[in-house]
Design a protein around this motif. Structure first.
Motif, PDB file in Angstrom:
ATOM      1  N   LEU A  86       0.835  -1.205   0.000  1.00 23.71           N
ATOM      2  CA  LEU A  86       0.000   0.000   0.000  1.00 23.71           C
ATOM      3  C   LEU A  86       0.863   1.246   0.000  1.00 23.71           C
ATOM      4  O   LEU A  86       1.732   1.415   0.855  1.00 23.71           O
ATOM      5  CB  LEU A  86      -0.918   0.012   1.222  1.00 23.71           C
ATOM      6  N   ASN A  87       0.625   2.124  -0.962  1.00 22.69           N
ATOM      7  CA  ASN A  87       1.318   3.407  -1.038  1.00 22.69           C
ATOM      8  C   ASN A  87       0.382   4.462  -0.464  1.00 22.69           C
ATOM      9  O   ASN A  87      -0.573   4.890  -1.113  1.00 22.69           O
ATOM     10  CB  ASN A  87       1.677   3.733  -2.486  1.00 22.69           C
ATOM     11  N   THR A  88       0.644   4.873   0.750  1.00 23.87           N
ATOM     12  CA  THR A  88      -0.234   5.838   1.436  1.00 23.87           C
ATOM     13  C   THR A  88       0.358   7.239   1.471  1.00 23.87           C
ATOM     14  O   THR A  88      -0.086   8.079   2.265  1.00 23.87           O
ATOM     15  CB  THR A  88      -0.506   5.367   2.879  1.00 23.87           C
ATOM     16  N   THR A  89       1.321   7.530   0.618  1.00 25.21           N
ATOM     17  CA  THR A  89       1.944   8.854   0.630  1.00 25.21           C
ATOM     18  C   THR A  89       0.984   9.943   0.166  1.00 25.21           C
ATOM     19  O   THR A  89       1.180  11.114   0.491  1.00 25.21           O
ATOM     20  CB  THR A  89       3.206   8.876  -0.250  1.00 25.21           C
ATOM     21  N   LEU A 107      -2.400   9.716   0.781  1.00 27.24           N
ATOM     22  CA  LEU A 107      -3.642   9.445   1.496  1.00 27.24           C
ATOM     23  C   LEU A 107      -4.337  10.729   1.948  1.00 27.24           C
ATOM     24  O   LEU A 107      -5.552  10.853   1.855  1.00 27.24           O
ATOM     25  CB  LEU A 107      -3.359   8.545   2.713  1.00 27.24           C
ATOM     26  N   ILE A 146      -8.705  12.872   4.618  1.00 28.88           N
ATOM     27  CA  ILE A 146      -8.276  11.520   4.278  1.00 28.88           C
ATOM     28  C   ILE A 146      -9.148  11.008   3.141  1.00 28.88           C
ATOM     29  O   ILE A 146     -10.371  10.998   3.243  1.00 28.88           O
ATOM     30  CB  ILE A 146      -8.380  10.583   5.494  1.00 28.88           C
ATOM     31  N   TYR A 195      -9.339   7.666   0.894  1.00 33.27           N
ATOM     32  CA  TYR A 195      -8.846   6.314   0.673  1.00 33.27           C
ATOM     33  C   TYR A 195      -8.756   5.949  -0.810  1.00 33.27           C
ATOM     34  O   TYR A 195      -8.111   4.961  -1.162  1.00 33.27           O
ATOM     35  CB  TYR A 195      -9.723   5.297   1.416  1.00 33.27           C
ATOM     36  N   ILE A 241      -5.107   5.865  -2.345  1.00 31.43           N
ATOM     37  CA  ILE A 241      -4.142   4.807  -2.034  1.00 31.43           C
ATOM     38  C   ILE A 241      -3.874   4.000  -3.302  1.00 31.43           C
ATOM     39  O   ILE A 241      -4.797   3.601  -4.001  1.00 31.43           O
ATOM     40  CB  ILE A 241      -4.674   3.881  -0.922  1.00 31.43           C
TER      41      ILE A 241
END
Length: 154
Positions: free
Chosen positions: A111-114, A116, A123, A125, A128
């Motif tokens: 998961l690439n949450t940079t 997010l 936020i 989702y 992602i």
């Protein structure tokens, strides 16, 4: 007595310095291939004589009588990482053989949450994404029987 103690101390120091210290670069290459070899704690270096000889000891390739393919897949770290191996070996003539193999150790669907949090601080989702990372190794092996004076060959 003191001389014997110094000899033992020297041998212990020599043994300790010859141990392998791993630094994690290409560490996946020390995992091994072939379920039978892994089941014997990787003690097949002198015994191997099939397609997996390209990994363990290429000299074993000369024992091949026909073309062989070897495949292996294993999951590591609670199915997070995948270890894959594919090998092909064949005799060229009665005295030589050739082998090629590829090894992959990778982690997929990370998961690439940079991204997010958007610029407003919300936020989201849907921002992602997924990425993968992997290490690859490609090996080519060649073996040939050589007549040596004084050495008995089967």
């Amino acid at each position: 007595m003191k001389k014997n103690f110094l000899i033992v101390l020297f041998l212990c120091a020599l043994t300790a310095s010859s141990q392998t210290i791993r630094k994690y670069s290409n560490e996946f290459l020390s995992i091994g291939v072939d379920a039978a070899a892994l089941g014997m704690s990787n003690t097949v270096t002198a015994h191997t004589g099939d397609v997996n000889s390209g990994y363990w000891n290429p000299a074993g390739l000369v024992q091949l009588e026909d073309k062989q393919i070897g495949l292996m897949h294993a999951n590591y770290f609670a199915n997070i990482a995948q270890y894959d191996y594919a090998g092909f070996a064949m005799p060229i003539d009665e005295r030589s053989a050739l082998g090629i193999s590829i090894i992959r150790f990778g982690v997929d669907d990370i998961l690439n949450t940079t991204q997010l949090i958007d610029s407003q601080g919300n936020i989201d989702y849907n921002r992602i994404s997924l990425f993968s990372t992997a290490d690859y190794a490609l090996t080519a092996s060649y073996a040939r029987k050589l007549p040596l004076d004084g050495l008995i060959m089967d």
